[in-house]
Design an enzyme around this catalytic site. Structure first.
Site, short mmCIF file in Angstrom:
data_model
loop_
_atom_site.label_atom_id
_atom_site.label_comp_id
_atom_site.label_asym_id
_atom_site.label_seq_id
_atom_site.Cartn_x
_atom_site.Cartn_y
_atom_site.Cartn_z
CG ASP A 189 -2.14 0.89 1.04
OD1 ASP A 189 -3.27 0.37 1.15
OD2 ASP A 189 -1.96 2.10 0.75
CG ASP A 190 -0.40 4.63 -2.25
OD1 ASP A 190 -1.27 3.81 -1.88
OD2 ASP A 190 -0.67 5.75 -2.70
CG ASP A 205 -3.65 0.51 -2.35
OD1 ASP A 205 -4.89 0.47 -2.44
OD2 ASP A 205 -2.99 1.56 -2.33
CG MET A 263 -7.10 3.46 -6.30
SD MET A 263 -7.20 3.90 -8.04
CE MET A 263 -7.22 5.69 -7.89
CG ASP A 303 17.77 -64.34 -20.19
OD1 ASP A 303 18.26 -63.23 -19.93
OD2 ASP A 303 17.67 -64.81 -21.34
CG ASN A 336 13.04 -59.09 -30.73
OD1 ASN A 336 11.82 -58.92 -30.76
ND2 ASN A 336 13.79 -58.82 -29.66
CG ASP A 366 7.73 -54.84 -28.13
OD1 ASP A 366 8.83 -55.23 -27.69
OD2 ASP A 366 7.55 -53.72 -28.65
CD GLU A 374 16.71 -61.28 -23.88
OE1 GLU A 374 16.57 -60.03 -24.00
OE2 GLU A 374 17.57 -61.93 -24.49
MG LIG Z 1 -3.45 3.51 -2.48
#
Ligand SMILES: [Mg+2]
Length: 461
Positions: A9-10, A53, A55, A333, A341, A350, A376
């Protein structure tokens, strides 16, 4: 509840009044007297909340808010705008800049603390989620979030619960004309709960008074208690003009409130703000969840990965140290997997790995650890299990693979076998890698002596 709040706030008197009120409620207070100073302090201190604030000379509150909400580091810090007037235009401007709420001067204590406590809870939830997300990121598991989604409208679902359906339908039409949201309308608690069961709304707008004497505050409380709606945002429509009602609503878990009668523009602005927050937290949650899942699960088979297996095995070993119970470490394994494959392609490979994982799980107990270590190669750890049961289980696993051909698509089936090595562990064993090496040595023996068989590591004892 504690936390650090930056008061901007100012006017010195205004700062000091707020500082006194907040300090008396045990909040830590930081002070800034200009927009520029507010930005600098926010970046340096990352407060939990900002009372801003509107303003102020040079840089006003709207601009400060816009900047804070556009930066990833500060976008999630709640901002309450403090205004001299209480006009709808001002509120909408503030909400558009990303503000989370408003207080008008002179500041009423009930309003102040209801708001501050509510937003502090939201902030802590975000902090917790962000912390978990950071952990996932450090593990290299999830992408950085776009915090800027505060500036973007996404689709979402809104449920309006009012005391008369016509009113709710009018609001729904207004929302639909301005925002890309789906809407549903209910006029009592039961109806609202039923609709929510099928398609969980992201945001509820709940009137204080529902049809047939229904109580909106009770609905708010129920929505918070219910697991499926716990994460949804709730905007309470306060109809008796009392600040105490709004405060009660926030305390019960409403995310925001609006006094009736209201300007539709204000409702739209609040709704948009709640929807963004909801989507942001959804995204954080799913990033964390996906990240954690990716950290421990092998995506192809859905089994645990090596990282998890090593951790969990350590725990099984520790527990055995306490209970004195034996356990088994089984290495497996697939035999001649490379030729699957090479001959049938990786897609077929897969399929075999997935089916293999499936058969393992079907033939083991819930408490057994099943993991794919890579390629595997698979690991099973069976806690609280002695040699006779382990031998039985290992042979059952070998047979589960051997006895039925594997489907590799296009109506083709191929035989698959597995070689298995078993090591027995007990309370005196301490190191996972030693047991894995022993099981590996037994596995090597299975491979060397013809495959599709089970071998056991012979301990000196
Ligand atoms: Mg003010």
């Amino acid at each position: 509840m504690s936390g650090r709040i930056l008061v901007v706030d100012d006017v010195a008197t205004n700062r000091l009044i707020l500082q006194a009120k907040l300090s008396s409620a045990y909040f830590d207070v930081l002070l800034a007297e200009s927009g520029e100073q507010a930005l600098a302090i926010t970046m340096a201190e990352l407060p939990d909340m900002i009372l801003l604030d509107v303003m102020m000379p040079v840089m006003d509150g709207y601009e400060v808010c816009r900047i804070l909400k556009s930066r990833p580091e500060t976008a999630h810090i709640p901002v309450i705008m403090v205004t001299a007037h209480n006009s709808t235009e001002e509120k909408i401007r503030g909400l558009d800049a990303g503000a989370d709420d408003f207080l008008s001067k002179p500041i009423n204590d009930i309003t102040l603390f209801a708001r501050v406590r509510n937003l502090m809870r939201v902030k802590m939830m975000f902090d917790e989620l962000k912390l978990r997300e950071t952990t996932s990121q450090e593990l290299g598991l999830s992408d950085f979030l776009e915090d800027h989604i505060f500036n973007k409208d996404e689709t979402g679902c809104v449920l309006l619960a009012a005391n008369n359906t016509d009113q709710a339908k009018a609001w729904a039409a207004c929302v639909k004309s301005r925002l890309p949201f789906r809407t549903a309308v209910a006029n009592c608690e039961e109806e609202a709960t039923n609709i929510a069961r099928h398609d969980t709304p992201d945001v509820f707008i709940v009137c204080q008074n529902l049809a047939n004497g229904g109580d909106g505050l009770r609905l708010v409380s129920n929505l918070r208690a219910n697991l499926s709606t716990r994460q949804s945002a709730v905007i309470l429509v306060v109809e008796d003009g009392k600040m105490e009602t709004a405060a009660k609503g926030l305390e019960l878990g409403a995310s925001d409130y609006i006094h009736a009668p209201f300007d539709p523009n204000e409702m739209v602005a609040r709704l948009r703000s709640q929807m963004r927050r909801k989507k942001y937290s959804d995204r954080l949650r799913s990033n964390v969840r996906d990240g954690l899942k990716m950290a421990v699960i092998d995506p192809l088979t859905g089994l645990y990965n090596r990282r998890y297996a090593t951790q969990h095995m350590q725990r099984i070993i520790e527990r055995s140290g306490e209970s004195g119970m034996p356990y088994a470490v089984i290495m497996m394994d697939l035999d001649r997997f490379k030729s699957v494959n090479d001959t049938h392609g990786h897609e077929a490979g897969d399929k075999v790995l997935k089916e293999f994982a499936h058969r393992l799980q079907e033939n083991l107990r819930g408490i057994d650890l099943v993991a794919r270590l890579g390629g595997e190669e698979f690991l099973v750890v069976m806690p609280d299990t002695g040699p006779p049961e382990v031998e039985f289980a290992a042979e059952r696993l070998r047979n589960a693979i051997d006895r039925m051909d594997f489907d590799i698509g296009d109506g083709n089936q191929i035989p698959v076998t597995v070689s298995i090595g078993v090591a027995f562990g007990g309370p005196a064993d301490k190191i996972p890698s030693v047991l894995i090496q022993q099981a590996d040595a037994a596995l090597y023996e299975s491979k060397a002596t013809g495959r599709n068989r089970v071998s056991y590591f012979a301990t000196a004892a």
